[in-house]
Design a protein around this motif. Structure first.
Motif, short mmCIF file in Angstrom:
data_model
loop_
_atom_site.label_atom_id
_atom_site.label_comp_id
_atom_site.label_asym_id
_atom_site.label_seq_id
_atom_site.Cartn_x
_atom_site.Cartn_y
_atom_site.Cartn_z
N ASP A 34 0.85 -1.19 0.00
CA ASP A 34 0.00 0.00 0.00
C ASP A 34 0.89 1.24 0.00
O ASP A 34 2.00 1.24 0.56
CB ASP A 34 -0.89 0.03 1.24
N LEU A 35 0.40 2.30 -0.62
CA LEU A 35 1.16 3.55 -0.64
C LEU A 35 1.14 4.20 0.74
O LEU A 35 0.10 4.29 1.39
CB LEU A 35 0.57 4.51 -1.67
N ALA A 36 2.31 4.68 1.15
CA ALA A 36 2.41 5.48 2.36
C ALA A 36 2.16 6.95 2.00
O ALA A 36 2.24 7.33 0.81
CB ALA A 36 3.79 5.31 2.98
N PRO A 37 1.85 7.79 2.96
CA PRO A 37 1.67 9.22 2.67
C PRO A 37 2.89 9.79 1.93
O PRO A 37 4.03 9.52 2.29
CB PRO A 37 1.51 9.84 4.06
N GLY A 38 2.62 10.56 0.88
CA GLY A 38 3.68 11.17 0.09
C GLY A 38 4.21 10.31 -1.04
O GLY A 38 5.10 10.74 -1.78
N GLU A 39 3.64 9.11 -1.19
CA GLU A 39 4.13 8.19 -2.22
C GLU A 39 3.21 8.17 -3.44
O GLU A 39 2.03 8.52 -3.37
CB GLU A 39 4.27 6.78 -1.66
N VAL A 40 3.79 7.72 -4.55
CA VAL A 40 3.03 7.51 -5.79
C VAL A 40 3.39 6.15 -6.36
O VAL A 40 4.44 5.58 -6.03
CB VAL A 40 3.32 8.60 -6.84
N ARG A 41 2.53 5.62 -7.20
CA ARG A 41 2.78 4.38 -7.92
C ARG A 41 2.75 4.69 -9.41
O ARG A 41 1.87 5.39 -9.90
CB ARG A 41 1.74 3.33 -7.58
N VAL A 42 3.72 4.12 -10.14
CA VAL A 42 3.88 4.41 -11.57
C VAL A 42 3.83 3.11 -12.36
O VAL A 42 4.44 2.11 -11.97
CB VAL A 42 5.23 5.13 -11.82
N ARG A 43 3.11 3.14 -13.46
CA ARG A 43 3.14 2.06 -14.44
C ARG A 43 4.13 2.48 -15.52
O ARG A 43 3.91 3.47 -16.23
CB ARG A 43 1.75 1.83 -15.03
N ASN A 44 5.24 1.77 -15.63
CA ASN A 44 6.26 2.13 -16.60
C ASN A 44 5.78 1.86 -18.02
O ASN A 44 5.05 0.90 -18.28
CB ASN A 44 7.55 1.36 -16.34
N GLU A 45 6.23 2.72 -18.94
CA GLU A 45 5.95 2.51 -20.35
C GLU A 45 7.20 2.09 -21.12
O GLU A 45 7.12 1.29 -22.04
CB GLU A 45 5.33 3.78 -20.95
N PHE A 46 8.37 2.63 -20.71
CA PHE A 46 9.64 2.22 -21.29
C PHE A 46 10.68 2.13 -20.18
O PHE A 46 10.68 2.94 -19.25
CB PHE A 46 10.15 3.24 -22.32
N VAL A 47 11.58 1.16 -20.28
CA VAL A 47 12.75 1.12 -19.41
C VAL A 47 13.99 1.09 -20.29
O VAL A 47 13.98 0.59 -21.41
CB VAL A 47 12.73 -0.09 -18.44
N SER A 48 15.06 1.64 -19.75
CA SER A 48 16.30 1.81 -20.50
C SER A 48 17.25 0.65 -20.26
O SER A 48 17.32 0.10 -19.16
CB SER A 48 16.96 3.13 -20.07
N VAL A 49 17.99 0.31 -21.30
CA VAL A 49 19.03 -0.72 -21.25
C VAL A 49 20.32 -0.06 -21.74
O VAL A 49 20.37 0.44 -22.87
CB VAL A 49 18.64 -1.91 -22.14
N ASP A 50 21.34 -0.02 -20.89
CA ASP A 50 22.53 0.79 -21.20
C ASP A 50 23.82 0.03 -20.93
O ASP A 50 23.89 -0.80 -20.01
CB ASP A 50 22.52 2.05 -20.33
N PRO A 51 24.89 0.35 -21.69
CA PRO A 51 26.17 -0.33 -21.49
C PRO A 51 26.73 -0.16 -20.09
O PRO A 51 27.37 -1.08 -19.56
CB PRO A 51 27.07 0.31 -22.54
N TYR A 52 26.55 1.01 -19.47
CA TYR A 52 27.15 1.23 -18.16
C TYR A 52 26.64 0.24 -17.11
O TYR A 52 27.31 0.00 -16.09
CB TYR A 52 26.88 2.67 -17.66
N MET A 53 25.47 -0.35 -17.36
CA MET A 53 24.91 -1.30 -16.40
C MET A 53 25.82 -2.51 -16.23
O MET A 53 25.84 -3.12 -15.15
CB MET A 53 23.52 -1.73 -16.84
N ARG A 54 26.56 -2.85 -17.27
CA ARG A 54 27.48 -3.99 -17.16
C ARG A 54 28.52 -3.73 -16.09
O ARG A 54 28.87 -4.62 -15.31
CB ARG A 54 28.15 -4.27 -18.52
N GLY A 55 29.03 -2.51 -16.03
CA GLY A 55 30.01 -2.18 -15.02
C GLY A 55 29.47 -2.31 -13.61
O GLY A 55 30.17 -2.74 -12.69
N ARG A 56 28.21 -1.96 -13.43
CA ARG A 56 27.61 -2.02 -12.10
C ARG A 56 27.31 -3.46 -11.67
O ARG A 56 27.02 -3.70 -10.49
CB ARG A 56 26.32 -1.19 -12.06
N MET A 57 27.37 -4.39 -12.60
CA MET A 57 27.18 -5.80 -12.24
C MET A 57 28.44 -6.40 -11.65
O MET A 57 28.41 -7.48 -11.07
CB MET A 57 26.73 -6.58 -13.47
N SER A 58 29.56 -5.69 -11.78
CA SER A 58 30.80 -6.09 -11.15
C SER A 58 30.89 -5.42 -9.78
O SER A 58 30.23 -4.41 -9.53
CB SER A 58 31.98 -5.64 -12.03
N ASP A 59 31.71 -5.96 -8.90
CA ASP A 59 31.89 -5.33 -7.60
C ASP A 59 33.18 -4.50 -7.55
O ASP A 59 33.65 -4.10 -6.49
CB ASP A 59 31.89 -6.35 -6.46
#
Length: 337
Positions: A34-59
């Motif tokens: 359930d939403l807490a006060p001050g919160e919103v819920r969003v239905r995404n229409e597009f999500v991004s896929v980017d090369p930099y994400m590969r770096g973040r999969m490493s530690d």
């Protein structure tokens, strides 16, 4: 009482070794709270896929914390508010956020940036040419490389989302000659026929050093690098005195399991007075207003074109990511929910 929706989320299951595989990820279906006060819920229409994400999969140490095992992959996404606790953020509001790979997002309203809903403007472009992708290209050319009118620019990985934006922005900034590298004959043709590059070459066709020397016999002034490796070596050879490089990415080494050899011509930095400067966008957000004003004007005047590679369905986000890492996209890779 209306039941809360279930979110489909993509989590990091294990840290990839070498090239990522589907087994490094996991799909999870989670009932939203359930939403807490001050919160919103969003239905995404597009999500991004980017090369930099590969770096973040490493530690490994980087400019941002790595993704945690078992946590959702975060990144750019755009959608509309479907539930709210705030009159100031009504249902239907268009928002941009960084919660990433899920068909829903929710949280404190401050995490979501409200966008003007402009008729006829595709929502997807807010995640690339009119968003962080375009701004990355702009910052690299304007602030990091200090591009001046009449100069020759070389852009590696030029058929990707940042590269296609960078080539066009360089033109608008008055570059005298724009050169790009890409990974297939089709992409090379696209660069010269659609994106205004003066010349482009396929880096599979021979040593990059030789191809760049042929494409720029009088040398280059600015290098916008998305690739690293042999492209950086080639640029160091091709630079005129006082050349500047904006180092944005090094995708050639993202999936390597061995230490990458450095360029063998670093002495050129000294003898030619060169500047190599790496950057990440988060340190240059003060240029946001300037970028939006200039890019929107160019876009509205028909001076910006773009390509998108769109994969349908949140459950295929990993497929989109893996394809992008192997060059299976032209322009921006996106997932449409």
């Amino acid at each position: 009482m209306t039941q809360n929706p279930t979110a489909t989320r993509i989590l990091l299951a294990s840290r990839p070794v070498g090239w990522p595989t589907a087994e490094d990820f996991r799909i999870e279906h989670t009932a939203l709270a359930d939403l807490a006060p001050g919160e919103v819920r969003v239905r995404n229409e597009f999500v991004s896929v980017d090369p930099y994400m590969r770096g973040r999969m490493s530690d490994a140490r980087s400019y941002v914390a790595p993704y945690a095992i078992g946590a959702q992959i975060t990144g750019g996404a755009i959608g509309r508010v479907v539930a709210t606790t705030l009159d100031s953020v009504p249902i239907g509001t268009l928002v941009l956020h960084q919660q990433g790979w899920s068909d829903h997002a929710q949280g404190d309203a401050a995490q979501f940036r409200i966008l003007p809903d402009i008729p006829g403007l595709p929502l997807s472009v807010r995640l690339h040419v009119l968003g962080m992708t375009g701004m990355t290209a702009y910052v690299g050319l304007v602030r990091i490389a200090s591009l001046r009118e009449g100069e020759t620019v070389f852009i590696s990985g030029a058929a990707g989302a940042v590269g296609t934006a960078a080539g066009q922005i360089a033109r608008h900034l008055g570059a005298g000659r724009v050169i790009g590298s890409a990974g297939s004959p089709e992409k090379v043709a696209l660069l010269t026929e659609k994106y205004g590059y003066d010349v482009a070459f396929d880096y599979h066709d021979g040593p990059v050093r030789e191809q760049l020397a042929s494409a720029a016999p009088e040398g280059i002034d600015v290098f916008f690098d998305n690739v690293g490796g042999d492209h950086l070596e080639a640029a160091l050879d091709a630079f005129r005195d006082g050349g500047r490089a904006a180092l944005c990415g090094a995708i050639s080494g993202y999936n390597s399991t061995e230490v990458q050899a450095g360029p063998d011509n670093m002495a050129n930095l000294i003898t030619r007075g060169l500047t190599l400067r790496g950057f990440t966008l988060g340190h240059h957000l003060d240029l946001s207003t300037e970028f939006q004003e200039r890019m929107t004007t160019w876009f509205e005047n028909g001076g910006i074109v773009y390509d998108e590679t769109i994969v349908e369905g949140i459950e295929h986000t990993v497929d989109a990511f893996l394809a992008m890492m192997r060059g299976g996209n032209i322009g921006k890779m996106l997932v449409r929910i």
